[in-house]
Write a protein that holds these residues in place. Structure first.
Motif, PDB file in Angstrom:
ATOM      1  N   ALA A   1       0.845  -1.202   0.000  1.00 59.17           N
ATOM      2  CA  ALA A   1       0.000   0.000   0.000  1.00 59.17           C
ATOM      3  C   ALA A   1       0.879   1.250   0.000  1.00 59.17           C
ATOM      4  N   GLY A   2       1.943   1.221   0.768  1.00 60.77           N
ATOM      5  CA  GLY A   2       2.868   2.353   0.792  1.00 60.77           C
ATOM      6  C   GLY A   2       3.549   2.565  -0.556  1.00 60.77           C
ATOM      7  N   LEU A   3       3.848   1.472  -1.223  1.00 58.60           N
ATOM      8  CA  LEU A   3       4.462   1.560  -2.552  1.00 58.60           C
ATOM      9  C   LEU A   3       3.530   2.276  -3.530  1.00 58.60           C
ATOM     10  N   VAL A   4       2.243   1.925  -3.508  1.00 60.60           N
ATOM     11  CA  VAL A   4       1.255   2.569  -4.389  1.00 60.60           C
ATOM     12  C   VAL A   4       1.112   4.044  -4.009  1.00 60.60           C
ATOM     13  N   ASP A   5       0.978   4.304  -2.718  1.00 62.00           N
ATOM     14  CA  ASP A   5       0.820   5.679  -2.245  1.00 62.00           C
ATOM     15  C   ASP A   5       2.025   6.527  -2.650  1.00 62.00           C
ATOM     16  N   ASP A   6       3.216   5.983  -2.473  1.00 63.94           N
ATOM     17  CA  ASP A   6       4.444   6.712  -2.815  1.00 63.94           C
ATOM     18  C   ASP A   6       4.496   7.014  -4.310  1.00 63.94           C
ATOM     19  N   ARG A   7       4.122   6.050  -5.129  1.00 61.87           N
ATOM     20  CA  ARG A   7       4.150   6.264  -6.582  1.00 61.87           C
ATOM     21  C   ARG A   7       3.191   7.380  -6.983  1.00 61.87           C
ATOM     22  N   LEU A   8       1.991   7.327  -6.433  1.00 58.35           N
ATOM     23  CA  LEU A   8       1.014   8.355  -6.798  1.00 58.35           C
ATOM     24  C   LEU A   8       1.437   9.730  -6.293  1.00 58.35           C
ATOM     25  N   HIS A   9       1.964   9.773  -5.086  1.00 58.48           N
ATOM     26  CA  HIS A   9       2.419  11.060  -4.548  1.00 58.48           C
ATOM     27  C   HIS A   9       3.537  11.659  -5.412  1.00 58.48           C
ATOM     28  N   ALA A  10       4.421  10.800  -5.891  1.00 57.52           N
ATOM     29  CA  ALA A  10       5.544  11.268  -6.717  1.00 57.52           C
ATOM     30  C   ALA A  10       5.117  11.552  -8.155  1.00 57.52           C
ATOM     31  N   GLY A  11       3.918  11.133  -8.536  1.00 55.50           N
ATOM     32  CA  GLY A  11       3.449  11.371  -9.903  1.00 55.50           C
ATOM     33  C   GLY A  11       4.048  10.419 -10.918  1.00 55.50           C
ATOM     34  N   ARG A  12       4.597   9.284 -10.453  1.00 62.33           N
ATOM     35  CA  ARG A  12       5.154   8.304 -11.383  1.00 62.33           C
ATOM     36  C   ARG A  12       4.015   7.471 -11.961  1.00 62.33           C
ATOM     37  N   THR A  13       4.175   7.080 -13.219  1.00 63.10           N
ATOM     38  CA  THR A  13       3.165   6.277 -13.890  1.00 63.10           C
ATOM     39  C   THR A  13       3.858   5.263 -14.783  1.00 63.10           C
ATOM     40  N   ASP A  14       3.131   4.217 -15.141  1.00 62.65           N
ATOM     41  CA  ASP A  14       3.694   3.248 -16.084  1.00 62.65           C
ATOM     42  C   ASP A  14       3.475   3.704 -17.519  1.00 62.65           C
ATOM     43  N   GLY A  15       2.820   4.822 -17.705  1.00 65.49           N
ATOM     44  CA  GLY A  15       2.727   5.441 -19.013  1.00 65.49           C
ATOM     45  C   GLY A  15       1.505   5.101 -19.830  1.00 65.49           C
ATOM     46  N   TRP A  16       0.608   4.298 -19.310  1.00 68.48           N
ATOM     47  CA  TRP A  16      -0.582   4.005 -20.109  1.00 68.48           C
ATOM     48  C   TRP A  16      -1.778   3.826 -19.190  1.00 68.48           C
ATOM     49  N   ARG A  17      -2.937   3.990 -19.783  1.00 71.25           N
ATOM     50  CA  ARG A  17      -4.201   3.619 -19.163  1.00 71.25           C
ATOM     51  C   ARG A  17      -5.233   3.597 -20.284  1.00 71.25           C
ATOM     52  N   TYR A  18      -6.372   2.965 -20.029  1.00 73.76           N
ATOM     53  CA  TYR A  18      -7.437   2.952 -21.022  1.00 73.76           C
ATOM     54  C   TYR A  18      -7.881   4.390 -21.272  1.00 73.76           C
ATOM     55  N   ALA A  19      -8.265   4.665 -22.504  1.00 74.88           N
ATOM     56  CA  ALA A  19      -8.620   6.032 -22.887  1.00 74.88           C
ATOM     57  C   ALA A  19      -9.779   6.568 -22.046  1.00 74.88           C
ATOM     58  N   ASP A  20     -10.679   5.685 -21.641  1.00 74.16           N
ATOM     59  CA  ASP A  20     -11.838   6.149 -20.870  1.00 74.16           C
ATOM     60  C   ASP A  20     -11.655   5.979 -19.361  1.00 74.16           C
ATOM     61  N   SER A  21     -10.430   5.664 -18.936  1.00 66.95           N
ATOM     62  CA  SER A  21     -10.170   5.499 -17.502  1.00 66.95           C
ATOM     63  C   SER A  21      -9.729   6.806 -16.865  1.00 66.95           C
ATOM     64  N   LEU A  22     -10.042   6.918 -15.594  1.00 63.00           N
ATOM     65  CA  LEU A  22      -9.544   8.042 -14.813  1.00 63.00           C
ATOM     66  C   LEU A  22      -8.049   7.860 -14.585  1.00 63.00           C
ATOM     67  N   PRO A  23      -7.335   8.925 -14.282  1.00 60.19           N
ATOM     68  CA  PRO A  23      -5.947   8.761 -13.850  1.00 60.19           C
ATOM     69  C   PRO A  23      -5.901   7.807 -12.649  1.00 60.19           C
ATOM     70  N   ASP A  24      -4.763   7.120 -12.476  1.00 63.32           N
ATOM     71  CA  ASP A  24      -4.665   6.075 -11.455  1.00 63.32           C
ATOM     72  C   ASP A  24      -5.155   6.528 -10.084  1.00 63.32           C
ATOM     73  N   GLY A  25      -4.699   7.664  -9.629  1.00 62.45           N
ATOM     74  CA  GLY A  25      -5.068   8.112  -8.283  1.00 62.45           C
ATOM     75  C   GLY A  25      -6.570   8.289  -8.132  1.00 62.45           C
ATOM     76  N   ASP A  26      -7.202   8.914  -9.118  1.00 64.45           N
ATOM     77  CA  ASP A  26      -8.657   9.111  -9.068  1.00 64.45           C
ATOM     78  C   ASP A  26      -9.386   7.772  -9.163  1.00 64.45           C
ATOM     79  N   ALA A  27      -8.890   6.904 -10.041  1.00 70.40           N
ATOM     80  CA  ALA A  27      -9.521   5.576 -10.191  1.00 70.40           C
ATOM     81  C   ALA A  27      -9.406   4.777  -8.896  1.00 70.40           C
ATOM     82  N   TYR A  28      -8.247   4.812  -8.263  1.00 77.02           N
ATOM     83  CA  TYR A  28      -8.066   4.067  -7.009  1.00 77.02           C
ATOM     84  C   TYR A  28      -8.924   4.675  -5.900  1.00 77.02           C
ATOM     85  N   ARG A  29      -9.029   5.985  -5.878  1.00 74.40           N
ATOM     86  CA  ARG A  29      -9.880   6.611  -4.855  1.00 74.40           C
ATOM     87  C   ARG A  29     -11.343   6.178  -5.027  1.00 74.40           C
TER      88      ARG A  29
END
Length: 175
Positions: free
Chosen positions: A65-93
């Motif tokens: 959980a800390g790993l995910v939180d740290d990634r989102l806080h730092a703004g790191r991404t794997d560079g892709w998501r579905y076109a109709d998906s929210l950004p990771d942080g919003d989707a996870y929230r």
């Protein structure tokens, strides 16, 4: 965390079979500790409980959980998501908000039901979170050790490269 497991991992990482860049990266993973920064305390509690249920682990030794939180806080991404998906942080929230407020204290069967309901309602967010948790788990040095995987020993000197051949260091590593 078993101190024997940790000592075995550290000994392997500090040994001659691991190159300095790999050693640095894996020691950083082994020793990583995170302070919650991105999610609210309530969201983080939901995330931690879901992470433990989806990928059974001890957060004291491997803080997914800390790993995910740290990634989102730092703004790191794997560079892709579905076109109709929210950004990771919003989707996870949204996913965490869809879990029952008492998710962390539910019985395991009830947690599984809640997770299946969230998976049906928010399949892409669920898929992304599960993939991120599994990636964090599998890439951790303690997991490699417990699986008996020594593929990170990347220094030259592997004369046994045929099918079903193991180097001594491979045969002796892990439990």
């Amino acid at each position: 965390m078993s101190t024997d497991d940790r000592a075995a991992v550290e000994a392997a990482l500090r040994g001659p079979a691991v190159t300095p860049p790999t050693r640095a990266a894996l020691l950083a993973r082994l020793n990583a500790r995170y302070d919650r920064q991105y999610f609210t305390p309530a969201e983080f509690g939901q995330l931690r409980a879901a992470a433990v249920r989806l990928v059974p682990h001890d957060p004291a030794e491997l803080d997914l959980a800390g790993l995910v939180d740290d990634r989102l806080h730092a703004g790191r991404t794997d560079g892709w998501r579905y076109a109709d998906s929210l950004p990771d942080g919003d989707a996870y929230r949204a996913l965490l908000a869809a879990l029952p407020a008492d998710f962390a204290t539910l019985a395991p069967g009830a947690q599984d039901e809640a997770l299946r309901a969230v998976q049906t309602r928010l399949p892409r967010a669920f898929e992304d979170l599960l993939a991120e948790l599994v990636e964090g788990f599998v890439s951790h040095p303690l997991t490699s050790y417990r699986f008996g995987y020594a593929g990170f020993m990347d220094a030259p000197g592997w004369p046994q490269v045929g099918p079903n051949e193991l180097e001594d260091r491979e045969a002796q590593y892990g439990r």
